[in-house]
Scaffold this motif. Structure first.
Motif, short mmCIF file in Angstrom:
data_model
loop_
_atom_site.label_atom_id
_atom_site.label_comp_id
_atom_site.label_asym_id
_atom_site.label_seq_id
_atom_site.Cartn_x
_atom_site.Cartn_y
_atom_site.Cartn_z
N TYR A 213 0.86 -1.19 0.00
CA TYR A 213 0.00 0.00 0.00
C TYR A 213 0.89 1.24 0.00
N GLN A 214 1.44 1.55 -1.15
CA GLN A 214 2.47 2.58 -1.24
C GLN A 214 1.95 3.96 -0.87
N GLU A 215 0.81 4.37 -1.45
CA GLU A 215 0.30 5.70 -1.15
C GLU A 215 -0.05 5.85 0.33
N THR A 216 -0.68 4.82 0.88
CA THR A 216 -1.04 4.87 2.30
C THR A 216 0.21 4.93 3.17
N LEU A 217 1.23 4.17 2.77
CA LEU A 217 2.50 4.17 3.50
C LEU A 217 3.13 5.56 3.50
N GLU A 218 3.12 6.20 2.33
CA GLU A 218 3.71 7.53 2.23
C GLU A 218 2.92 8.53 3.09
N ALA A 219 1.59 8.41 3.06
CA ALA A 219 0.76 9.30 3.89
C ALA A 219 1.01 9.03 5.38
N PHE A 220 1.20 7.76 5.73
CA PHE A 220 1.47 7.37 7.12
C PHE A 220 2.80 7.98 7.58
N ASP A 221 3.81 7.88 6.74
CA ASP A 221 5.12 8.44 7.09
C ASP A 221 5.05 9.95 7.22
N ASP A 222 4.29 10.58 6.31
CA ASP A 222 4.15 12.04 6.38
C ASP A 222 3.45 12.45 7.66
N ALA A 223 2.41 11.68 8.04
CA ALA A 223 1.65 12.01 9.25
C ALA A 223 2.50 11.87 10.50
N CYS A 224 3.41 10.88 10.47
CA CYS A 224 4.28 10.68 11.63
C CYS A 224 5.34 11.77 11.72
N GLY A 225 5.63 12.41 10.60
CA GLY A 225 6.55 13.55 10.60
C GLY A 225 7.93 13.25 11.12
N GLY A 226 8.40 12.04 10.89
CA GLY A 226 9.74 11.69 11.35
C GLY A 226 9.83 11.42 12.83
N THR A 227 8.69 11.31 13.49
CA THR A 227 8.69 11.03 14.93
C THR A 227 9.33 9.69 15.24
N PHE A 228 9.11 8.72 14.32
CA PHE A 228 9.65 7.38 14.50
C PHE A 228 10.59 7.06 13.35
N PRO A 229 11.57 6.18 13.58
CA PRO A 229 12.41 5.73 12.48
C PRO A 229 11.57 4.96 11.47
N SER A 230 12.01 4.96 10.21
CA SER A 230 11.22 4.32 9.15
C SER A 230 11.04 2.84 9.37
N VAL A 231 12.08 2.18 9.88
CA VAL A 231 11.97 0.75 10.20
C VAL A 231 12.51 0.54 11.59
N VAL A 232 11.73 -0.05 12.44
CA VAL A 232 12.12 -0.24 13.83
C VAL A 232 12.36 -1.71 14.10
N GLY A 233 13.51 -2.05 14.62
CA GLY A 233 13.79 -3.43 14.97
C GLY A 233 13.60 -3.65 16.44
N LEU A 234 12.58 -4.38 16.81
CA LEU A 234 12.25 -4.58 18.22
C LEU A 234 12.15 -6.06 18.50
N LYS A 235 13.27 -6.75 18.44
CA LYS A 235 13.25 -8.20 18.60
C LYS A 235 12.73 -8.61 19.97
N ASP A 236 12.98 -7.78 20.98
CA ASP A 236 12.54 -8.14 22.33
C ASP A 236 11.02 -8.16 22.42
N ASN A 237 10.37 -7.46 21.51
CA ASN A 237 8.92 -7.43 21.51
C ASN A 237 8.33 -8.35 20.46
N GLY A 238 9.14 -9.18 19.85
CA GLY A 238 8.63 -10.12 18.87
C GLY A 238 8.40 -9.50 17.51
N VAL A 239 8.85 -8.25 17.30
CA VAL A 239 8.66 -7.58 16.02
C VAL A 239 10.00 -7.49 15.34
N LYS A 240 10.17 -8.19 14.26
CA LYS A 240 11.45 -8.22 13.56
C LYS A 240 11.53 -7.07 12.56
N PRO A 241 12.74 -6.58 12.30
CA PRO A 241 12.89 -5.55 11.27
C PRO A 241 12.41 -6.08 9.93
#
Length: 451
Positions: free
Chosen positions: A245-273
């Motif tokens: 969902y490219q357009e939605t992804l771009e809108a999502f990133d714009d809405a976040c305004g760089g608050t979060f890194p584009s890809v987050v690796g959180l292995k301790d939480n079971g979420v892989k990069p």
């Protein structure tokens, strides 16, 4: 165009599962029959039961512990729900008012009060105590007498029984019995008379408010679980990436305004990069074509970008696309063209047992004058187009040379599958009692999805 491997992995079963969006199986969701009258085939010898089987009167002398007049409902309490409840009104307390209400199993002796025997519970009016087995009781300090309405219920979510008097909750008891329980009443002194309400009339106690309170309590417990924003951000972003969902992804990133890194690796939480930005533009374009019902466009772009995917004309992805083309022709009312297409393309998949279910449903569309109102109408809905788009997306992701292996599901879907499994395991531990967890109903906001 991104690099691709020489041939796609064997994803036939996975692709077929993705590409078939039959309505969710709600087996077990049919409404259970609830008790509706007193069981006169198995009741205490000292009871007189009215013609409508909803009123009981004690006709004995009540001199011994085994000359109780007890009777159960004609069926066990329904168990595929959050809560079951029934009430009893005391028409006449009789000589001593030794009247009780509660639950018991199918082996209960009707010459005894509920709560005196194993696997039974009883709230007794003469002493205001709650009995739950031989020599086991606790004092609720609330007696009942003539003109009082008392009730007994099972809260399957909390795994406890509860008892009421005149619209007020008076006591609870943990439910340690996993077998089916029957609503039960007991009388034990001359002239005692009660009437039972199995739901044929409005209850005095607001049981619906209790059910709503339980749902809100459960929801609050879920919402109070701490979840770092970076985790939810990563899960949502991974989902959008996974399905292209490219357009939605771009809108999502714009809405976040760089608050979060584009890809987050959180292995301790079971979420892989995730590295699923592979062929994002191509997957997005193919999804749009599929959603619009332009199967010819999908075929054209696949031949241009990924010709190896269609090299095997009898593969699962080829089958799904040919089926969708047939469906689009039926949907457009071009039945002759659909028949011609089936004879030219779908015939190549006859005999493959893996494809038979969807193939039969597709061809069945021709048998109905109004396919949109037929049992196979699910094929004509947008979600079926989405299903084919998901299958195309999956086969492209599987061709990523940098991928560690096929990943037909996003992290979010894996978490939801884990939620479903854990909820069903909890229900199994509780003796398969309580609401059946239905994820699709929960996601649709239904109140009866077992959440």
């Amino acid at each position: 165009m991104p690099m691709v491997s020489t041939s796609p992995p064997d994803l036939e079963p996975t692709l077929l599962a993705l590409g078939m969006r039959k309505p969710e199986d709600d087996d077990g969701d049919e409404e259970e029959e609830a008790p509706s009258f007193l069981n006169t085939n198995n009741c205490g010898h000292f009871l007189g039961i009215s013609m409508d089987k909803l009123t009981a009167k004690y006709n004995g002398e009540g001199k011994h512990g085994n000359d109780v007049g007890a009777v159960q409902g004609n069926r066990p309490a329904p168990s595929r729900r959050l809560c079951y409840y029934f009430e009893m009104t005391v028409c006449d307390r009789g000589q001593k008012g030794v009247i009780s209400i509660g639950f018991s199993d199918q082996n209960f002796k009707t010459s005894r009060q509920p709560g005196w025997e194993p696997n039974s519970y009883g709230y007794h009016g003469d002493d205001g105590k709650l009995y739950y087995g031989p020599k086991s009781n606790e004092n609720l300090n609330v007696t009942f007498t003539t003109n009082d309405t008392v009730g007994a219920g099972i809260n399957y979510l909390a795994q406890e029984l509860f008892f009421t008097k005149n619209s007020k909750l008076v006591g609870k008891k943990s439910k340690d019995v996993k077998v089916p329980l029957y609503p039960t009443i007991g009388l034990h002194s001359p002239n005692e008379k009660v009437s039972v309400n199995f739901g044929q009339n409005p209850f005095v106690f607001d049981v619906e408010a209790l059910i709503q309170e339980e749902r809100e309590k459960r929801q609050a417990e879920v919402e109070n679980v701490p979840l770092p924003l970076s985790v939810s951000h990563s899960i949502v972003r991974a989902y959008l990436l996974h399905y292209g969902y490219q357009e939605t992804l771009e809108a999502f990133d714009d809405a976040c305004g760089g608050t979060f890194p584009s890809v987050v690796g959180l292995k301790d939480n079971g979420v892989k990069p995730v590295q699923e930005n592979y062929a994002l533009h191509e997957r997005n374009a193919l999804r749009r074509l599929a959603r619009e019902g332009d199967v010819d466009g999908v075929f054209s772009k696949l031949r241009e970008w990924y010709p190896e995917i269609l090299e095997d004309g009898r593969s699962a992805i080829s089958f799904l696309l040919h089926c969708q083309k047939f469906i689009e022709l039926v949907k457009a009312g071009s039945l002759e063209a659909a028949v011609t297409y089936a004879r030219a393309e779908l015939v190549n998949f006859f005999g493959n047992l893996l494809f038979q279910s969807l193939l039969q449903d597709c061809l069945a569309l021709l048998a109905y004058e109004k396919p949109a109102e037929s049992p196979v109408c699910y094929l004509l809905k947008v979600r079926q187009r989405e299903a084919v788009a998901d299958a195309v997306n999956a086969v492209i992701l599987a061709m990523n040379p940098n991928s560690s292996g096929p990943s037909p599901q996003s992290t979010l879907e894996k978490l939801l599958r884990q939620l479903t499994c854990s909820q069903r395991e909890v229900r199994a531990i509780n003796g398969d009692q309580g609401e059946v967890f239905r994820l699709h109903k929960v996601l649709q906001g239904s109140k009866d999805g077992g959440w």
